[in-house]
Enzyme design. Structure first.
Site, PDB file in Angstrom:
ATOM      1  N   CYS A  57     118.391  56.955   4.938  1.00  0.00           N
ATOM      2  CA  CYS A  57     117.093  57.507   5.263  1.00  0.00           C
ATOM      3  C   CYS A  57     116.675  57.223   6.695  1.00  0.00           C
ATOM      4  O   CYS A  57     117.329  56.488   7.417  1.00  0.00           O
ATOM      5  CB  CYS A  57     116.047  56.889   4.338  1.00  0.00           C
TER       6      CYS A  57
ATOM      7  N   ASN B 284     116.238  51.340   4.738  1.00  0.00           N
ATOM      8  CA  ASN B 284     117.289  52.251   5.182  1.00  0.00           C
ATOM      9  C   ASN B 284     118.576  51.457   5.190  1.00  0.00           C
ATOM     10  O   ASN B 284     118.826  50.676   6.103  1.00  0.00           O
ATOM     11  CB  ASN B 284     116.982  52.785   6.587  1.00  0.00           C
ATOM     12  N   GLY B 285     119.371  51.612   4.161  1.00  0.00           N
ATOM     13  CA  GLY B 285     120.607  50.845   4.107  1.00  0.00           C
ATOM     14  C   GLY B 285     121.169  50.759   2.712  1.00  0.00           C
ATOM     15  O   GLY B 285     120.820  51.545   1.834  1.00  0.00           O
TER      16      GLY B 285
ATOM     17  N   MET C 298     154.714  52.872   4.056  1.00  0.00           N
ATOM     18  CA  MET C 298     155.046  53.998   3.179  1.00  0.00           C
ATOM     19  C   MET C 298     154.319  53.989   1.835  1.00  0.00           C
ATOM     20  O   MET C 298     154.668  54.733   0.940  1.00  0.00           O
ATOM     21  CB  MET C 298     156.560  54.087   2.935  1.00  0.00           C
TER      22      MET C 298
ATOM     23  N   GLU D 213     145.486  60.824  13.639  1.00  0.00           N
ATOM     24  CA  GLU D 213     144.454  60.267  14.511  1.00  0.00           C
ATOM     25  C   GLU D 213     144.920  60.058  15.941  1.00  0.00           C
ATOM     26  O   GLU D 213     144.187  59.523  16.757  1.00  0.00           O
ATOM     27  CB  GLU D 213     143.908  58.959  13.940  1.00  0.00           C
TER      28      GLU D 213
ATOM     29  N   LYS E 278     145.445  52.543   2.737  1.00  0.00           N
ATOM     30  CA  LYS E 278     144.734  51.333   3.186  1.00  0.00           C
ATOM     31  C   LYS E 278     143.267  51.654   3.460  1.00  0.00           C
ATOM     32  O   LYS E 278     142.790  51.496   4.576  1.00  0.00           O
ATOM     33  CB  LYS E 278     145.399  50.757   4.436  1.00  0.00           C
TER      34      LYS E 278
ATOM     35  N   CYS F 124     158.854  51.539   8.635  1.00  0.00           N
ATOM     36  CA  CYS F 124     158.118  52.311   9.637  1.00  0.00           C
ATOM     37  C   CYS F 124     157.426  51.414  10.663  1.00  0.00           C
ATOM     38  O   CYS F 124     157.346  51.758  11.844  1.00  0.00           O
ATOM     39  CB  CYS F 124     157.082  53.201   8.964  1.00  0.00           C
TER      40      CYS F 124
ATOM     41  N   CYS G 216     163.369  53.017  12.300  1.00  0.00           N
ATOM     42  CA  CYS G 216     163.706  54.098  11.363  1.00  0.00           C
ATOM     43  C   CYS G 216     165.085  54.666  11.700  1.00  0.00           C
ATOM     44  O   CYS G 216     165.310  55.162  12.811  1.00  0.00           O
ATOM     45  CB  CYS G 216     162.660  55.202  11.444  1.00  0.00           C
TER      46      CYS G 216
END
Length: 1498
Positions: free
Chosen positions: A95, A322-323, A578, A993, A1044, A1215, A1220
């Site tokens: 809020c 607010n939280g 993986m 990302e 994760k 990985c 690899c």
């Protein structure tokens, strides 16, 4: 995290019983040839009741009451109850909040009108229901307008006493029963010595509100209660509190609406189901010029559902919040437990009538409000001190804090655990009005003070109109700090003065001298060490890896080698990669211990995870151990507790505590072992015995209970799981009000991993001694596996440090910063535990698919004993390795097992259909053993159709997307192969990302386009520029990652090559770790802001949000849809990752089957399904997987591991090591040469998959793929299931969503989200910029005023620049100069492109210049301000987040987290708040000339 309350909705909802039935049946367990079943017979039904209280009878009663509540008829004002996978206790809210106060207490109508302006200008922080006309809630708390009420009651012939001689409040009642409720209230008041003067119907304008709100509109009645003659102000205040509290307990009845908004002699609350502007039109009192007040607290709510309630609107009685309180369940449980030790001189025996302190079915805000009010009324604490106690600063690691204040906080920590979570809490009792920010500063709070002696605080600046020359101070609330106005003393009290006064109000420092430390106990017991107490030593043949107890307690060689040895050697958890493709514990036949059934919850969207490393200053493992004293009477007695620096106890310290008598303490050891030949019933009886003995010890005055399985394996004894014994004891002591009288220590061989420790802490342990892990380490040292020079103390310290770091990461995932708050908070969901077992041991934990019984867990525990000590064979002496982490022949099943990998690669490379069939067969067999979907099958009673009638494969593959694997985690060759593949077939690939170099999306060959259609925006903001955003079909906000969740991505420095560094706008060789939270998403309204920002930065892109499956994800998805997302990804817990700790990979997140089903059901229930497209993601392999996902509610499907396998991956799970062997997950130039994958291979796989889907569709008689979506009637529970799996109850998973809300449009994306982009000021800028775009001019100058509702200013202009000129921005010599005055809204100049120069005179809110990519920003105060700039705040939180290029000059102070993830911007500022870092140039002082033009500083 807001539990249940009664909301409203405009439709009738079918109620589906959500009870879980489980059956006990024989189970087949791995290695059954060793099994002697004689000792493990079926248990009887008898259950001996303990202490005449609360064991099985109480559990049965709880289940019956829950069923009864579900069956009660839904009233018109109530929201849908628990049904399908929807549970109202998972609702969340956020809020905007603010207040205005005349510091001198002078009343005026202007205060109310200014509060209206403030409220309306935060409208964008709230949300609307599915009718787009009903707000989620808004309200105002003001001082009592005596003149208005006197006039109103005079019309009724009633004379109102003088102000202060009466209390008043507004009640929500219903027409049918209001008279009876009012009469009962009058009688209750009379019995308490109070007189009701009159009742009044609050005048209202029904036409001002939305359709949904009108359906549930209450009868608002206002009561007036007279102050008794001779009663002083404080006594009357307490009498009124008792009246309201008892009325709330005693007058609520089934079918009656009864809710008290407030009841006070100073303040009154007007609130309801409004938008912030509807509030002021609905209550006509608020328009009356005679409504005069000296304070006004306003609130605008954003709920995650579309049926929020009148009751849930804020302000509450003493606060507006607010939280989110992340530790709510533990806080409420412990508050209930304190009823056993609380006493009050003020209320005496009447105190019990005020229980429960926390009224049932309240949100987190409502629960906090109850406790805050109770603390203030029932003890001698002031309101500010009560707030300090519940929301303490991060005092533990703050070396600059004055000692007196530190001592107060440590004393308070012995009194009550923090209510932890991101929060801006505004509070008032009519005298004081103030606000406090959580210890990490995770909510915005800005305030002004004017020459008129008015203070204005709000979530944003620009909400209050004031001449700049009248402002004497512009500031912000700092993390953990408090802002307070005392209207009686007529002064603003700053945090330092306020807390110093409270800290000195009692001798807290002197009291703290009486706290107990382990060192003190050690010294006191130096001579108290009887030699007979030495622990028995095992013979050499049974030490170390040959210790039979390892097998007894479920250790494996993987446990030792992969988890424990790295902890002892490196002081931290080992990494894996993986993801997790092993069976769920409820499907495993290798006797998993009970901890494995629990999945850690994590923060996503509605509150942020914490970065436990960068922001570790707010984290603390310190906590007290031992009995709590009376909360209501501050005294030295409250610090008579053992103060621990962390929860891990060494073996010597545990032995010491077991015999400790220092300062009169006594310890009771509760043996949790029993004779093996007693079988299953012995296991169950042992748990009940522990509860009885624990209760008796608490009653007898013991201070510590030690749950111990030390006797296991000796003389035929087997141990109950320490977790089961602890959970049952903890809840039994809470129910019998004994829990606060004792501390509980767990001495166990069972717990060894971070997850195990976390589960024990979450279910009531105060400290833990994992003695077998320690003894194993000592033996391994003696064997040379661990360095021989390491002593026992170093072993204990190394393990404790590894565990502490791991616990901090797990706590941080949920946004919890202190262990004291995490303890007993039960931040888990159980997957595969039966309801009776949960009711007995883990009450309050959600377990939605039922599962194993206590009898089954008992059998598995006895089975482990039999495997260890039964028929002796050479093999049985060797520690098992069932392959939980890596596949082993004959061990646990894995979805990615070698034969299916080989078959898939053969099928895809050579278009071998026989190989594809072999792949399907082995994969489906693995899925049956590992996954929930494997327990389902398609119905067989459908009329099939010819496959030629089914939608072609070329259309089906357009619903496919590859996963968000970044360039960096995988090689450029692998990344581009996936992009080319998806562009050829019409699907979508995902950048991940790590960004994407511009040469991949500009000027591409259509047949070999390397452009990723989905551009991801993650917390690291790597390479996120205006050009990157402009060249996307989808912009995906990565809230969490399946493998994760709650953790950030990590790319080791050795993987950051020159090309990767260029793409990510970083430095080669420097490791890149994404923060766990998006620093511009700390709440649901923040996510809505980022969605808006991204839509402004590319109006043609579809905005996607990636979530991870967990309990309540459907509710979160509903909030995300209300925040105007157009696409939602639900990832399963089994997704892949380049690197993560094993704790995160194995123990967080849920199967996508639960997440997709819940999301679909809740979106349908909220009538939001048509607004969003839903994608399923996580170990999808075959047509069966895809069709099941569609039937559960998914429109699209993500694939990651399968395409990697097609390109050559052999699942080496290396990985994170950059080694690899097939050139996929590596940046090593030599290894990359080994890459053999081709787009054609991946295309072959996707088309084979699509044809497999078509065959299933033909068999089900379905022609169009769209017709599959949500059709759970085409699924049924599999007829052939493993005996253990047959205990699962999947009916909630298969609940048809359209039964929850018949007639709902479920075609995803068929209703477009309305962003109202046509109203943006950017349209004016773009129109003027056409002169530059056309070449007609080189420069454009624009002058405008700006206000806080104008958000993401210049982002759409930058989009047009990026579309025309690319990454470079405007060409040299061309510029757009913009001069502004006012208060800018959020995300001012976000993603600002090169060539745009913006100068603002005024101030700005959060996220200024985030993603700045070449533009220039200057913000300075207006010329007429009287204050000094370097002492005042000019911009909000998280400015320049993820910025890559450009300049920023701020003449004033920036708030928290300035320049996080900045990788190229030059920034000058006169001061920053907490956690500011990443390449920042700081200047302090007021040396910057007041009118410094931009040209002289570039």
């Amino acid at each position: 995290m807001a539990p249940t309350i009664i909301d409203n909705c405009e439709f009738e909802c079918a109620t589906v019983e959500a009870t879980t039935t489980t059956t006990t049946s024989a189970i087949t367990i791995g290695y059954s040839d060793h099994f002697d079943s004689s000792a493990i017979g079926s248990s009887g039904d008898n259950f001996e009741e303990s202490n005449e209280l609360h064991l099985k009878g109480q559990q049965d009663q709880d289940v019956q009451e829950e069923e009864q509540q579900q069956k009660q008829q839904q009233m018109p004002w109530e929201a849908p109850g628990k049904q399908g996978l929807y549970d109202p206790q998972n609702e969340h809210e956020a809020c905007g909040v603010g207040f205005i106060v005349a510091i001198d207490g002078k009343r005026s109508h202007k205060i109310l009108r200014d509060a209206q302006t403030l409220s309306e200008r935060m409208n964008h922080r709230g949300a609307c229901a599915c009718d787009n006309d009903t707000g989620d809630g808004a309200g105002v708390l003001a001082s009592i307008p005596h003149g208005l009420y006197s006039k109103a009651l005079a019309k009724q012939g009633v004379t109102l006493p003088e102000l202060g001689d009466y209390a008043t409040g507004i009640f929500y009642l219903d027409e049918a029963q209001h008279a009876a409720a009012e009469n009962e209230f009058d009688d209750l008041a009379k019995s308490l010595g109070l007189e009701v003067i009159a009742w009044r119907t609050v005048p209202s304008n029904q036409s001002a509100i939305g359709v949904v709100a009108r359906k549930s509109e209450p009868l608002s009645r206002q009561v007036f209660v007279r102050r008794p003659a001779g009663s002083d102000e404080k006594t009357f205040e307490r009498q009124v509190f008792v009246l309201r509290k008892r009325a709330s307990h005693e007058l609520i009845k089934p079918g009656r609406r009864f809710y008290i908004c407030s009841l006070s002699d100073r303040t009154v609350v007007y609130k309801g189901l409004f938008t912030s502007d509807q509030l002021w039109d609905y209550y006509t009192d608020l328009k009356d010029p005679e409504f005069e007040t000296y304070l006004a607290l306003v609130h605008t709510r954003f709920s995650t559902n579309t049926f929020p309630s009148w009751e849930r609107a804020h302000p509450l009685r003493v606060l507006a919040h607010n939280g989110e309180i992340n530790t709510l369940r533990g806080n409420v449980n412990l508050m209930k437990a304190r009823e056993g030790v609380m006493q009050s001189d003020l209320f005496g025996d009447q105190l019990k009538k005020l229980y429960p302190v926390v009224e049932p079915n309240l949100s987190d805000s409502g629960s906090f409000d109850c406790v805050l009010e109770f603390l203030t009324m029932a003890s001698d604490r002031s309101l500010p001190e009560s707030v300090m106690t519940m929301v303490p600063e991060a005092w533990q690691n703050d070396k600059t804090m004055p000692q007196e204040k530190r001592d107060f906080y440590q004393w308070a920590a012995c009194v009550m655990e923090p209510w932890d979570g991101p929060a801006l809490i505004s509070f008032t009792d009519g005298r004081y009005i103030g606000a406090v920010l959580d210890r990490n500063g995770l909510r915005p709070s800005r305030f002004y003070v004017t020459k008129e002696n008015v203070l204005v605080m709000a979530s944003e600046v620009g909400v209050y109109d004031v001449d700049p020359s009248q402002v004497t101070l512009k500031s912000r609330l700092k993390p953990g700090r408090m802002l307070l106005v005392d209207t009686k003393e007529k002064k603003l009290i700053q945090d330092i003065e306020l807390k110093a006064k409270i800290a000195k109000s009692r001798p807290h420092s002197e009291w703290l001298q009486q706290k107990i430390t382990l060192d003190e106990i050690r010294n006191a017991n130096v001579l108290n060490t009887p030699p007979v107490d030495e622990l028995a030593k095992l013979p050499a043949s049974q030490r170390g890896i040959f210790d039979p107890r390892l097998s007894l307690f479920g250790y494996s060689t993987e446990t030792v080698n992969m988890l424990l040895i790295p902890m002892f050697k490196n002081k931290k958890e080992a990494l894996g990669s993986m993801g997790n493709d092993a069976p769920l514990a409820c499907l495993s036949n290798f006797q998993p211990i009970p901890y494995e059934y629990f999945k850690q919850l994590f923060a996503q969207v509605t509150n942020p995870p914490i970065d436990p490393f960068r922001e570790k200053v707010v984290m603390s493992m310190q906590c007290p151990l031992g009995p709590e004293a009376n909360l209501l009477q501050p005294s030295a007695q409250q610090v008579h507790r053992i103060w621990l620096t962390n929860p891990i106890l060494s073996i010597p310290d545990t032995q010491l505590l077991k015999r400790n008598t220092h300062r009169g303490w006594r310890t009771k050891v509760l043996d949790i072992t029993f004779q093996y030949n007693e079988g299953v019933q012995g296991y169950i009886d042992a748990i009940d015995r522990v509860c009885r003995e624990g209760y008796a010890a608490a009653q007898a005055g013991y201070q510590l209970l030690v749950i111990s399985d030390r006797g296991a394996g000796i003389d035929g004894k087997v141990a109950v799981s320490a977790l089961l014994a602890l959970g049952a004891l903890h809840h039994h002591l809470i129910e019998t009000l004994q829990r606060m009288k004792v501390g509980i220590v767990v001495e166990t061989a069972e717990a060894r991993e971070v997850h195990h420790i976390c589960v024990l802490l979450g279910y009531g342990a105060d400290a833990i001694c994992p003695y077998l892990a320690f003894e194993l380490a000592q033996a391994l040292r003696d064997d040379g596996v661990i360095a021989p020079e390491v002593n026992d103390k170093q072993i204990y310290a190394a393990y404790a440090q590894a565990i502490d770091t791991g616990i901090a990461k797990v706590m941080a995932k949920m946004g919890i910063s202190t262990l004291q708050s995490y303890k007993s908070a039960q931040i888990f969901e159980a997957v595969g535990l039966g309801s009776d077992l949960v009711a007995k041991c883990f009450r309050g934990t959600q377990s939605r698919i039922g599962g194993v019984t206590l009898e089954i867990l008992a059998k598995e525990g006895l089975q482990r004993y039999q495997l260890t000590y039964g028929k002796a064979t050479p093999d049985s002496r060797i520690l098992r390795n069932p392959g939980q982490y890596h596949w082993r022949h004959g061990g646990e099943a894995h979805i990615n097992e070698p034969s299916s990998i080989g078959s898939l690669q053969e099928a895809a490379v050579n278009k071998n259909l026989d190989a594809f069939e072999a792949f399907k067969k082995t994969t489906l067999d693995s899925v049956k053993k590992c996954a929930l979907r494997g327990q389902l099958e398609f119905v067989t009673d459908r009329q099939s159709i010819d496959i030629s009638e089914v939608e072609p494969a070329s259309e089906i593959v357009k619903r496919f997307a590859t996963g968000a694997m970044s360039f960096g985690s995988i090689s450029l060759e692998a990344h581009q192969t996936l992009s080319i593949t998806m562009n050829r077939i019409g699907g979508k690939s995902n950048t991940g990302e790590g960004g994407e170099d511009s040469d991949r999306y500009l000027n591409q060959d259509p047949n070999n386009s390397r452009r990723s259609a989905i551009k991801q925006v993650a917390s690291g903001r790597f390479g996120v520029t205006a050009s990157y955003l402009a060249n996307a079909d989808d912009l995906q906000i990565k809230m969490a990652q399946g493998a994760k969740p709650g953790e950030g991505g990590e790319l080791p420095g050795y993987k950051v090559t020159k090309d990767i560094a260029k793409t990510r706008k970083s430095v080669p060789g420097v490791g890149l770790i994404s923060p766990p939270p998006h620093h511009d998403i700390y709440s649901i309204e923040d996510l809505a802001e980022l969605i808006y920002d991204l839509k402004c930065s590319n109006p043609n892109a579809r905005i996607s949000v990636k979530l991870v499956s967990e309990v309540g994800v459907g509710v979160v998805a509903s909030g995300v849809a209300k925040g105007k997302a157009e696409h939602i990804v639900i990832s399963g817990h089994d997704g892949g990752t380049g690197a993560s700790s094993w704790t995160g990979i194995k123990n967080a997140g849920l199967p996508w089957e639960l997440g997709v089903a819940e999301t679909h059901q809740v979106l349908v229930l909220n009538n939001l399904r048509s607004r969003v497209i839903v994608q399923a993601d996580g170990q999808l392999r075959t047509g069966f997987d895809v069709v099941v996902a569609a039937l559960l509610g998914a429109d699209e499907f993500g694939f990651s591991t399968a395409p990697l396998i097609v390109m050559g991956c052999t699942m080496m799970r290396k990985c994170h090591l950059n080694t690899c062997p097939v050139g996929i997950a590596t940046q090593d130039p030599e290894l990359r040469k080994k890459f053999t994958g081709k787009p054609e291979h991946v295309i072959n796989f996707f088309f084979m998959l699509a044809e497999d889907i078509r065959k299933i569709m033909a068999g089900l008689g379905i022609r169009k793929f769209q017709d599959l979506i949500g059709r759970t009637d085409l699924l049924r529970v599999a007829s052939q299931r493993d005996a253990k799996a047959s205990n699962l109850d999947l009916k909630l998973l298969l609940q048809p969503a359209l039964e929850l809300r018949p007639g709902t449009n479920i075609v995803g994306g068929s209703v477009k989200q309305d962003f109202q982009l046509e109203k943006r000021s950017d349209n004016e800028l773009i129109a003027k910029a056409q002169q530059i775009f056309s070449g007609a001019d080189d420069n454009v100058t624009v002058k405008m005023r700006i206000h806080n509702e104008e958000r993401a200013f210049c982002s759409t202009l930058s989009y047009h620049i990026a579309c025309k000129y690319g990454e470079a921005g405007l060409p040299a010599g061309k510029s757009i100069d913009i001069f502004l005055e006012g208060s800018a809204g959020q995300s001012f100049c976000a993603f600002l492109a090169r060539g745009v120069n913006v100068t603002l005179k005024g101030d700005a809110n959060d996220y200024v210049g985030k993603g700045l990519c070449g533009g220039n920003v200057v913000i300075m105060p207006q010329d007429t301000v009287p204050f000094e700039s370097h002492l005042n705040v000019i911009v909000g939180n998280v400015c320049l987040y993820g910025a890559t290029e450009g300049t920023a000059y701020f003449r004033g102070i920036a708030s928290e987290r300035f320049c996080v993830r900045n990788s190229g911007v030059t920034a000058v500022v006169e001061g920053v708040g907490d956690h500011g870092y990443d390449a920042v140039l700081l200047t302090t002082g007021s040396t910057w000339p007041r009118d410094l033009p931009l040209a002289t500083v570039t």
